[in-house]
Design a protein around this motif. Sequence first.
Motif, PDB file in Angstrom:
ATOM      1  N   ALA A 114     -10.785 -18.849   7.468  1.00 33.85           N
ATOM      2  CA  ALA A 114     -11.328 -19.551   6.302  1.00 33.85           C
ATOM      3  C   ALA A 114     -10.303 -19.649   5.185  1.00 33.85           C
ATOM      4  N   VAL A 115      -9.555 -18.574   4.950  1.00 31.80           N
ATOM      5  CA  VAL A 115      -8.494 -18.603   3.940  1.00 31.80           C
ATOM      6  C   VAL A 115      -7.496 -19.709   4.270  1.00 31.80           C
ATOM      7  N   VAL A 306       2.998 -11.641  -2.397  1.00 27.54           N
ATOM      8  CA  VAL A 306       1.682 -11.154  -1.997  1.00 27.54           C
ATOM      9  C   VAL A 306       1.369  -9.810  -2.641  1.00 27.54           C
ATOM     10  N   THR A 307       2.321  -8.895  -2.614  1.00 26.87           N
ATOM     11  CA  THR A 307       2.047  -7.583  -3.196  1.00 26.87           C
ATOM     12  C   THR A 307       1.911  -7.657  -4.714  1.00 26.87           C
ATOM     13  N   ILE A 356     -11.589 -11.305   0.913  1.00 26.56           N
ATOM     14  CA  ILE A 356     -11.342 -12.682   1.349  1.00 26.56           C
ATOM     15  C   ILE A 356     -10.768 -13.487   0.198  1.00 26.56           C
ATOM     16  N   ARG A 357     -11.353 -13.339  -0.981  1.00 30.09           N
ATOM     17  CA  ARG A 357     -10.876 -14.091  -2.144  1.00 30.09           C
ATOM     18  C   ARG A 357      -9.459 -13.651  -2.553  1.00 30.09           C
ATOM     19  N   THR A 358      -9.197 -12.352  -2.508  1.00 27.92           N
ATOM     20  CA  THR A 358      -7.871 -11.851  -2.896  1.00 27.92           C
ATOM     21  C   THR A 358      -6.800 -12.341  -1.934  1.00 27.92           C
ATOM     22  N   CYS A 359      -7.092 -12.345  -0.638  1.00 29.56           N
ATOM     23  CA  CYS A 359      -6.115 -12.853   0.334  1.00 29.56           C
ATOM     24  C   CYS A 359      -5.821 -14.325   0.081  1.00 29.56           C
ATOM     25  N   LEU A 363      -2.049 -15.608  -0.859  1.00 31.39           N
ATOM     26  CA  LEU A 363      -1.352 -16.596  -0.033  1.00 31.39           C
ATOM     27  C   LEU A 363      -1.078 -17.862  -0.833  1.00 31.39           C
ATOM     28  N   ARG A 364      -2.015 -18.243  -1.704  1.00 29.79           N
ATOM     29  CA  ARG A 364      -1.793 -19.391  -2.580  1.00 29.79           C
ATOM     30  C   ARG A 364      -0.611 -19.121  -3.518  1.00 29.79           C
TER      31      ARG A 364
END
Length: 371
Positions: A114-115, A306-307, A356-359, A363-364
């Motif tokens: 989904a991401v 990402v981190t 899910i939202r944080t990933c 990635l964005r």
Amino acid sequence: MSTATPATLPDLATADVVDLAAAVCDIASVSGGETALADAVAVALAAHAHLEVLRDGDAVVARTSLGRERRVVVAGHIDTVPIKGNVPTWRAVADDGTEELWGRGTVDMKGGVAVALHLAAALTEPRWDVTWVFYDHEEVASELNGLGRLVRLHPDWVAGDLAVLGEPTAGGIEGGCNGTLRAEVSTTGRTAHSARGWRGVNAVHAAAGILDRLNEYEPREVDVDGLVYREGLNAVRVTGGIADNMIPDSCVVTVNYRFAPSTTPAQAEAHVREVFAGYDLRVTDLAGGARPGLDDPLVAGFVDAVTGVTGGAPGPKYGWTDVARFAELGVPAVNFGPGDPMLAHADDERCPVDQIRTCALALRAWLAQGA
């Protein structure tokens, strides 16, 4: 005669990513039955003009062609293990107040899918060209794997400078992966009636020596490019016997060796044969691992971006994942996705919605950086 209504997904760019994850999970796609979801994914991606959509069987590829200097690949499998009354999905609040999305695939790995679907549609001008890969048959025999099929038949579809696999990592980065070897270690005996056991040779009893070697085995911890991979050599199955009143004339102990990515498949096989010297041994499955490649500048940039959102530091992937297929192509690859891998395939599979939202945000942040 009526026909079934095709499954559909909400608009990928505007839907809440958690709602999208639920919608992806609610289209059942047990391995071998991915067509309905693959159809929905292909239609939803084709609605976005900046993407070229390609398909092979139930593997769907969407890619940008913006003339960027680099191309990255973001991949994930759309199949799941069998459903156990856990589709459609539902939401619940854990004892600690965390909201979770429950159901088959929420962890492995439709949260990550989904991401990727959301960002594929929403990022019309990413900093690099991006190839988004959604493939079938990951949860079954390796020869059926949809990504493997794309590598064989359409290598240009999955070419890139870095690959990100959305396998569950609890929102952290896991570099590379261990290799895996399965082998059958056998003993032989002679049948006899169990009432006159002295006339036979018990092959199951003879397997005690195999188990002794496993009990005495000390697995290594191996530093590879700054990450420490834990190895393991374990019995995973024991078979033998003909009938309850007969001395067995054969016994097979199936062992699984998980080895560090610095070890080649040939070295892994030689090691296992040395451990079980004197026994008949047949290798039934062997796949090399993937080095984390953290020294690659593109990987380092991914880690930094990402981190910066998620915190933490990269760790090793102990299991085998399809990052190894990219490694074979010379493409550095990492695992990054929502969901606790300890809950993959579990009947109580569930994923924190904030993960899910944080990933998606992380990635964005990487793909849109400087765009």
